[in-house]
Design a protein around this motif. Structure first.
Motif, PDB file in Angstrom:
ATOM      1  N   ALA A 153     -39.063  39.959   9.283  1.00  0.00           N
ATOM      2  CA  ALA A 153     -39.959  38.936   9.848  1.00  0.00           C
ATOM      3  C   ALA A 153     -40.988  38.544   8.793  1.00  0.00           C
ATOM      4  O   ALA A 153     -41.688  39.403   8.247  1.00  0.00           O
ATOM      5  N   ALA A 154     -41.056  37.259   8.503  1.00  0.00           N
ATOM      6  CA  ALA A 154     -41.947  36.769   7.450  1.00  0.00           C
ATOM      7  C   ALA A 154     -42.940  35.786   8.025  1.00  0.00           C
ATOM      8  O   ALA A 154     -42.591  34.943   8.851  1.00  0.00           O
ATOM      9  N   ALA A 155     -44.184  35.886   7.565  1.00  0.00           N
ATOM     10  CA  ALA A 155     -45.196  34.938   8.027  1.00  0.00           C
ATOM     11  C   ALA A 155     -46.361  34.903   7.051  1.00  0.00           C
ATOM     12  O   ALA A 155     -46.607  35.863   6.308  1.00  0.00           O
ATOM     13  N   GLY A 156     -47.068  33.771   7.079  1.00  0.00           N
ATOM     14  CA  GLY A 156     -48.281  33.641   6.282  1.00  0.00           C
ATOM     15  C   GLY A 156     -49.492  33.557   7.195  1.00  0.00           C
ATOM     16  O   GLY A 156     -49.389  33.620   8.415  1.00  0.00           O
TER      17      GLY A 156
ATOM     18  N   HIS B 233     -47.165  32.048  17.643  1.00  0.00           N
ATOM     19  CA  HIS B 233     -48.169  31.288  18.412  1.00  0.00           C
ATOM     20  C   HIS B 233     -47.646  29.932  18.880  1.00  0.00           C
ATOM     21  O   HIS B 233     -48.129  29.418  19.880  1.00  0.00           O
ATOM     22  N   ARG B 234     -46.645  29.363  18.154  1.00  0.00           N
ATOM     23  CA  ARG B 234     -46.144  28.047  18.589  1.00  0.00           C
ATOM     24  C   ARG B 234     -44.971  28.163  19.564  1.00  0.00           C
ATOM     25  O   ARG B 234     -44.757  27.282  20.386  1.00  0.00           O
ATOM     26  N   HIS B 235     -44.186  29.232  19.391  1.00  0.00           N
ATOM     27  CA  HIS B 235     -43.000  29.401  20.258  1.00  0.00           C
ATOM     28  C   HIS B 235     -42.913  30.836  20.790  1.00  0.00           C
ATOM     29  O   HIS B 235     -41.911  31.518  20.577  1.00  0.00           O
TER      30      HIS B 235
ATOM     31  N   GLY C 110     -42.019  32.228  10.428  1.00  0.00           N
ATOM     32  CA  GLY C 110     -42.893  31.521  11.341  1.00  0.00           C
ATOM     33  C   GLY C 110     -42.857  30.014  11.240  1.00  0.00           C
ATOM     34  O   GLY C 110     -43.272  29.326  12.171  1.00  0.00           O
ATOM     35  N   SER C 111     -42.364  29.475  10.107  1.00  0.00           N
ATOM     36  CA  SER C 111     -42.479  28.032   9.889  1.00  0.00           C
ATOM     37  C   SER C 111     -41.437  27.561   8.885  1.00  0.00           C
ATOM     38  O   SER C 111     -40.985  28.352   8.037  1.00  0.00           O
ATOM     39  N   THR C 112     -41.106  26.276   8.947  1.00  0.00           N
ATOM     40  CA  THR C 112     -40.221  25.701   7.907  1.00  0.00           C
ATOM     41  C   THR C 112     -40.880  25.824   6.536  1.00  0.00           C
ATOM     42  O   THR C 112     -40.184  25.868   5.528  1.00  0.00           O
TER      43      THR C 112
HETATM   44  C1  RP5 Z   1     -47.522  30.941   9.802  1.00  0.00           C
HETATM   45  O1  RP5 Z   1     -48.475  30.055   9.347  1.00  0.00           O
HETATM   46  C2  RP5 Z   1     -46.253  30.605   9.085  1.00  0.00           C
HETATM   47  O2  RP5 Z   1     -45.524  31.772   8.852  1.00  0.00           O
HETATM   48  C3  RP5 Z   1     -46.691  29.924   7.813  1.00  0.00           C
HETATM   49  O3  RP5 Z   1     -46.622  30.791   6.693  1.00  0.00           O
HETATM   50  C4  RP5 Z   1     -48.130  29.553   8.082  1.00  0.00           C
HETATM   51  C5  RP5 Z   1     -48.373  28.074   8.049  1.00  0.00           C
HETATM   52  O4  RP5 Z   1     -47.446  27.418   8.892  1.00  0.00           O
HETATM   53  P1  RP5 Z   1     -47.367  25.846   8.959  1.00  0.00           P
HETATM   54  O5  RP5 Z   1     -48.687  25.358   9.466  1.00  0.00           O
HETATM   55  O6  RP5 Z   1     -47.057  25.351   7.555  1.00  0.00           O
HETATM   56  O7  RP5 Z   1     -46.227  25.550   9.905  1.00  0.00           O
HETATM   57  O8  RP5 Z   1     -47.314  30.814  11.171  1.00  0.00           O
END
Ligand code: RP5
Length: 156
Positions: A66-69, A43-45, A13-15
């Motif tokens: 798929a990985a996300a926080g 949510h961003r793309h 989901g994010s760098t």
């Molecule tokens: C999620 O929100 C992402 O996978 C990440 O782990 C978390 C925070 O994202 P950033 O705000 O650091 O881009 O979408």
């Protein structure tokens, strides 16, 4: 030459997820499994996610990791757009240390599964190993690599 023609998509989901998910791609590289890494947020793309998943099978992907926080809806959204197996990796980084992401990813309603692994680094590695195990069902060369991996203590 790679051990399989089938590719794994490693989507996050994010760098800010990248350093942990590099452990996943390190494992895929050791097994000789081709993969593509993508950073796109549900949510961003959302359009980018939709487009990528619309073409995923045509583009040679067999499994999606798929990985996300945090709210971590990315794996579930991806699963809603494909019948390929989706492996979800809950990530730390919030005030709730990844338990939020774990509960979100693991609690997919019936009919649209996401195979959920452990929070963070262990989950990132296990997502790769699970993907290899699925690909190895039809690939004796990869099965052999899995046996080698077990013999060396199941870690790189
Ligand atoms: C999620 O929100 C992402 O996978 C990440 O782990 C978390 C925070 O994202 P950033 O705000 O650091 O881009 O979408």
């Amino acid at each position: 030459m790679s051990a399989t023609e089938k590719k794994v998509a490693v989507i996050m989901g994010s760098t800010s997820d990248e350093s942990v998910m590099n452990k996943c791609t390190d494992y895929l590289e050791w097994f000789g499994v081709p993969y593509e890494k993508q950073i796109m947020s549900a949510h961003r793309h959302p359009e980018k996610v939709e487009q990528f998943m619309f073409n995923a099978e045509i583009n040679g992907f067999a499994i999606i990791i798929a990985a996300a926080g945090m709210a971590a809806h990315l794996p579930g959204v991806i699963a809603s757009k494909t019948t390929l197996p989706v492996i979800g990796v809950p990530l730390e980084g919030s005030a709730l240390n990844g338990v939020d992401a774990l509960y979100s990813i693991v609690q997919m309603p019936a009919g649209i599964p996401v195979a959920t692994v452990a929070i963070g680094s262990a989950g990132a590695k296990n997502a790769a190993v699970l993907a290899v195990e699925i690909l190895a069902l039809n690939n004796p060369e990869l099965k052999q690599k899995l046996q080698e991996f077990r013999q060396k203590g199941s870690k790189l």
